[in-house]
Write a protein that holds these residues in place. Structure first.
Motif, mmCIF file in Angstrom:
data_model
loop_
_atom_site.group_PDB
_atom_site.id
_atom_site.type_symbol
_atom_site.label_atom_id
_atom_site.label_comp_id
_atom_site.label_asym_id
_atom_site.label_seq_id
_atom_site.Cartn_x
_atom_site.Cartn_y
_atom_site.Cartn_z
ATOM 1 N N ARG A 54 0.833 -1.211 0.000
ATOM 2 C CA ARG A 54 0.000 0.000 0.000
ATOM 3 C C ARG A 54 0.865 1.258 0.000
ATOM 4 O O ARG A 54 0.513 2.270 -0.611
ATOM 5 N N ARG A 55 2.028 1.164 0.711
ATOM 6 C CA ARG A 55 2.923 2.326 0.771
ATOM 7 C C ARG A 55 3.692 2.489 -0.541
ATOM 8 O O ARG A 55 4.026 3.606 -0.946
ATOM 9 N N HIS A 56 4.013 1.355 -1.220
ATOM 10 C CA HIS A 56 4.767 1.388 -2.486
ATOM 11 C C HIS A 56 3.947 0.606 -3.523
ATOM 12 O O HIS A 56 4.309 -0.521 -3.886
ATOM 13 N N PRO A 57 2.875 1.180 -4.029
ATOM 14 C CA PRO A 57 1.912 0.395 -4.839
ATOM 15 C C PRO A 57 2.472 -0.138 -6.152
ATOM 16 O O PRO A 57 1.907 -1.086 -6.708
ATOM 17 N N LEU A 58 3.589 0.404 -6.658
ATOM 18 C CA LEU A 58 4.119 -0.074 -7.926
ATOM 19 C C LEU A 58 5.482 -0.758 -7.758
ATOM 20 O O LEU A 58 6.175 -1.008 -8.749
ATOM 21 N N ARG A 59 5.837 -1.073 -6.498
ATOM 22 C CA ARG A 59 7.118 -1.738 -6.236
ATOM 23 C C ARG A 59 6.933 -3.242 -6.438
ATOM 24 O O ARG A 59 6.378 -3.953 -5.597
ATOM 25 N N GLU A 60 7.411 -3.750 -7.559
ATOM 26 C CA GLU A 60 7.103 -5.133 -7.938
ATOM 27 C C GLU A 60 7.694 -6.149 -6.957
ATOM 28 O O GLU A 60 7.107 -7.197 -6.708
ATOM 29 N N THR A 61 8.862 -5.843 -6.360
ATOM 30 C CA THR A 61 9.482 -6.808 -5.448
ATOM 31 C C THR A 61 8.583 -7.091 -4.258
ATOM 32 O O THR A 61 8.415 -8.251 -3.846
ATOM 33 N N PHE A 62 7.993 -6.046 -3.689
ATOM 34 C CA PHE A 62 7.112 -6.257 -2.528
ATOM 35 C C PHE A 62 5.889 -7.096 -2.922
ATOM 36 O O PHE A 62 5.437 -7.946 -2.146
#
Length: 909
Positions: free
Chosen positions: A173-181
């Motif tokens: 939710r904090r990094h909505p486009l961070r694929e690794t998470f």
């Protein structure tokens, strides 16, 4: 001095753990810029651009203004300043361990991402106002943090994935486009048996990427999707969890725990080996090691290994290192049948297996270095905690191990431990009994735990306290022979070489509270170097501790144990040891007493016992220091000598102690000691000794203002001295009585008792006593108002005093100066009075006679007031008040009244 700089959060500078104020505004921007490029040169132009956020002052003022910012920053940081100047610019010169950013990068480089992330304290440089800093530098740091977080989660994915799911949902939710998470969330859901939710997460991020960026999922996401579809799960490697349960009522050790936390932070990239939670048996070494291991267990996700090496166990042999290594390898997943038989190959396999893992190892109850060294891993990712009663110095010097020496708990911590075990209501119901229980346990956690266990079975804490008062060690023994206090202490004793064990037992004869190596050597009848070597062994075994002054201390319970054991020695060993100890102190005290006082006459019946070391000094300073250091021991010896029936030692030792007790104002101790000495002399029918002791007792009681009782002792002494003594001895005694009469206001009698010996003492060859007599006679005349005759006698005394070099060995010389000061002051010559008092004060300081020093300061203050020197008088009165208060002397009230009067006079003027 330890300085720490922090940029992974608000900008902070710490000096020895305390924050240092960093100037707000440009000062913080300057320091932050330098720290982000630590140990690199930052040019003046770059700093001007950054500090003024692209709007620098005029060119002709820019460099000067920057210099002012640097100067203010350096001044504010003081000793913590790291700013260095070169011809081209400035730099922040910091060691790697001082800067949290450097430690963060070192920890991530070694793969310890969890520890690295713990260094982050909040938004980077949140208290630094700099648009360019937050635009150009902070985002790069935040990216490093996020990458470290990704890698830490990768490490955790092979372990407890259930706890990762909530964390990863917050992160996506904090990094909505961070694929690794997103990929990590999918795998965590899948390994938690939530395959549908994992596939739904893939569809969600795929839609977001297409809608917002117009791209398809990257390789990491596609691989995670395929693993979920194929239902691939990693083979879980064995994760041992061998730590025993921690102590349920752990209290205290705040300083030690803070040091351990700091150690983990300050050694990035290095093996962290914390050895020797050292201390006496029962001090809580294992409790602290286990408590700490449980606290930081999550930092070492590959498991926890534990072994009791049984280094001091009387019921089993110590565990061989190869046995411990084999058991550890099996716990880590090795096949026992395939392990090498040869020790070298086994330990090599052990180190190889640990090299790639992050594991906590607790090596409990180690006997020596040889038992521990083969079990130390070679890599940098493991934490080793070793507990031992021995210091394991070979590890500290050879392996770079960090020692943690444990002391007993303080009273507050002991109360907290009992409160946790018994409840505060029960403690509050019997406060007096609780105070006694805490005192008798002397801070030893094992003893406190035994008391708590026994108290749980008894209704009254008072009855338990009574048992401890009667026989402490017996009350602290319990049914389990492995955990009673006696048994725990005996394990340590049995591990010593015979000579060291004998010395420890003989220390049971010493009254405490501490001792010098010479006393131990005298007890054992050994040369000093041999005794020192044995003391080192006892310190290494935690049976004796060494203070910062070089003296040694035995814990109260260990002293009780040694006293029990020494009673078992044959009399022909115990008796001579006791005699050597008494003679060490008696002859040393007699020698120092003669050095600090010309009038200190001590009769010794013969030379010291063979093997007793006598400490002798040639200078006054060392003699005073020796007495002040040994005074508590000497008072304990006085009571001990009375108990064992050594009457001659009692009165001889008290004669040696008298002067120092008087000088330091320990009048109650002097009274108690003289009563013991008089009783001992009475039993021996030593009348000449009784006369000397009565003289000294009279002096003590006079200073205590018990004047009638003091007169009784003076007259008892005089009745003997008139018949059997010398003229000089009689004169000395009459001076004391004259001083007493002065205090009682009997001024004519004070003069008369001196006149009775006047002609005889002036004819006697002892001119020093003659000078003392003239001084006392002058004072008696002064008190009767005859200032002319008083001045004549005191000046004649001063002339006779110059024939001798004893001015700092007898109180008569400075007292004569004081009388001269009194005469000058009374006759309106305050400057001459100040000079006399000042010379007396110098002597009292050398003699370290506190009460007389305070008296002289008070008199000089009065003379200075008369001379109009109010400020200097106030300083004298402040010092005098401080001394009298420390001595609990009622004259402090008189000084306070003078200070009040002086303050009122200053206000009126």
């Amino acid at each position: 001095m330890i300085v720490e700089y922090r940029v992974l959060g608000p900008l902070e500078v710490l000096l020895d753990g305390e924050p240092v104020a960093v100037p707000a505004g440009r000062g913080r921007a300057l320091l932050a810029t330098l720290l982000l490029r630590a140990n690199e040169l930052v040019t003046v132009d770059e700093l001007i651009e950054r500090v003024w956020d692209g709007e620098p002052p005029a060119v002709d003022r820019a460099h000067k203004t920057l210099q002012m910012v640097v100067a203010r920053l350096r001044q504010a940081l003081g000793e913590a300043s790291c700013v260095r100047t070169t011809s081209r610019g400035y730099s922040a010169e910091v060691a790697p361990a001082q800067l949290d950013l450097t430690r963060f990068r070192a920890l991530t480089a070694r793969g310890d991402h969890r520890a690295a992330l713990e260094l982050w304290r909040g938004p980077v440089l949140a208290n630094v106002k700099s648009e360019s800093l937050h635009r150009d530098d902070v985002p790069r740091l935040v990216e490093e943090q996020v990458v470290a977080l990704e890698r830490r989660i990768d490490q955790d994915l092979g372990r407890d994935t259930d706890v990762l799911v909530p964390e990863l949902r917050k992160l996506v939710r904090r990094h909505p486009l961070r694929e690794t998470f997103w990929a990590q969330l999918m795998l965590a859901l899948h390994r938690s048996n939530q395959q549908a939710e994992a596939l739904a997460a893939y569809q969600e991020i795929r839609g977001q990427l297409a809608g917002e960026l117009g791209v398809e999922p990257g390789q990491r996401l596609r691989q995670a999707h395929e693993q979920v579809l194929r239902d691939e799960r990693p083979v879980r490697k064995d994760v041992p969890r061998q730590l025993p349960a921690g102590v349920p009522h752990f209290v205290g050790r705040d300083a030690e725990l803070a040091g351990l936390r700091g150690l983990l932070r300050s050694r990035p990239g290095e093996p962290v080996l914390i050895t020797a939670f050292n201390g006496i048996g029962g001090v809580g070494k294992t409790a602290l090691a286990l408590y700490w291991a449980h606290l930081i267990a999550d930092r070492f996700p590959d498991g926890q290994l534990y072994v009791n090496l049984r280094g001091f166990d009387t019921h089993a042999e110590p565990v061989a290192p190869r046995v411990a290594a084999r058991n550890f390898l099996v716990a880590l997943g090795a096949d026992a049948a395939e392990l090498p038989a040869a020790d070298d190959a086994l330990f090599a396999r052990y180190r190889s297996v640990l090299a790639g893992r992050q594991v906590v190892l607790v090596l409990d109850n180690a006997h020596d270095v040889a038992q521990v060294r083969p079990l130390l891993p070679g890599g940098a990712a493991c934490l080793v905690l070793v507990t031992s009663r021995n210091r394991l110095r070979g590890l500290v010097t050879g392996e770079g191990v960090h020692p943690v020496q444990l002391d007993v708990l303080n009273d507050a911590e002991a109360l907290a431990l009992l409160g946790d075990r018994l409840g505060t209501d029960r403690l509050e119901a019997e406060p007096e009994a609780v105070t006694r229980l805490v005192a008798r346990c002397a801070g030893l956690p094992l003893a406190l735990a035994i008391v708590a266990a026994r108290a749980a079975e008894q209704e009254s804490l008072g009855s338990l306290a009574d048992q401890l008062d009667r026989e402490r060690l017996t009350a602290l023994d319990i049914d389990d022979p492995a955990t009673g206090v006696r048994a725990v202490f005996s394990w340590s004793l049995r591990s010593l070489e015979p000579a060291a064990a004998r010395l420890f037992v003989l220390l049971g004869l010493h009254p405490g509270p501490d001792f010098a190596p010479e006393a131990a050597a005298s007890l054992a009848g050994l040369p000093l170097d041999a005794a020192s070597r044995l003391l080192d062994e006892l310190v290494g075994s935690s049976l004796v501790s060494r203070g910062i002054t070089g003296r040694f201390v035995v814990h109260d319970l260990l002293r009780d144990y040694a006293a029990e054991r020494v009673a078992e020695l044959p009399e022909d060993d115990r008796g001579p040891a006791l005699r050597r100890m008494f003679d060490h102190y008696l002859h040393s005290a007699a020698d120092q007493s003669r050095l600090i006082s010309y009038n200190s006459k001590i009769w010794l019946s013969g030379p010291p016992a063979e093997g007793a070391i006598v400490q002798r000094f040639d200078d006054l300073e060392h003699a005073h220091t020796w007495f002040e250091t040994e005074l508590r021991v000497l008072l304990g010896l006085l009571a001990q000598a009375e108990t064992v029936g050594l009457d001659e030692t009692v009165w001889q030792l008290m004669l040696a102690l008298h002067v120092k007790l008087m000088h330091t104002g320990r009048l109650d101790d002097a009274v108690t000691g003289h009563r013991r000495a008089l009783a001992a002399a009475e039993r021996q029918q030593e009348w000449y000794v009784k006369a000397s002791l009565h003289r000294r007792m009279g002096a003590v009681l006079m200073w205590k203002r018990a004047l009638d009782e003091a007169e009784h002792h003076f007259l008892e002494s005089l009745s003997f001295t008139r018949t059997h003594g010398t003229v000089a001895g009689e004169s000395n005694l009459r001076r004391g009585i004259s001083h007493l009469y002065e205090r009682q206001g009997r001024f004519q009698e004070a003069l008369d008792i001196l006149l009775d010996v006047h002609e005889r003492i002036l004819a006697d060859p002892d001119r020093w006593e003659g000078a003392c007599h003239l001084s006392a006679l002058g004072r008696a005349h002064f008190l009767l108002g005859d200032h002319g005759r008083a001045l004549e006698h005191c000046l004649r005394a001063a002339e006779w005093f110059t024939e001798y070099d004893r001015h700092t060995l007898d109180a008569s010389f400075p007292m004569n100066l004081e009388t001269l000061g009194d005469i000058h002051l009374a006759d309106g010559r305050p400057a001459e009075a100040v000079d006399c008092y000042s010379r007396a004060i110098d002597v009292w300081r050398i003699m370290r006679v506190d009460a007389d020093l305070a008296d002289a300061l008070t008199m000089r203050a009065k003379a200075r007031i008369a001379a109009g020197e109010d400020d200097r008088a106030r300083k004298d009165l402040d010092e005098a008040e401080s001394i009298f208060e420390r001595l609990a002397d009622a004259r402090a009230d008189d000084v306070r009244n003078l200070l009040t009067t002086l303050s009122e006079r200053c206000r009126d003027s």
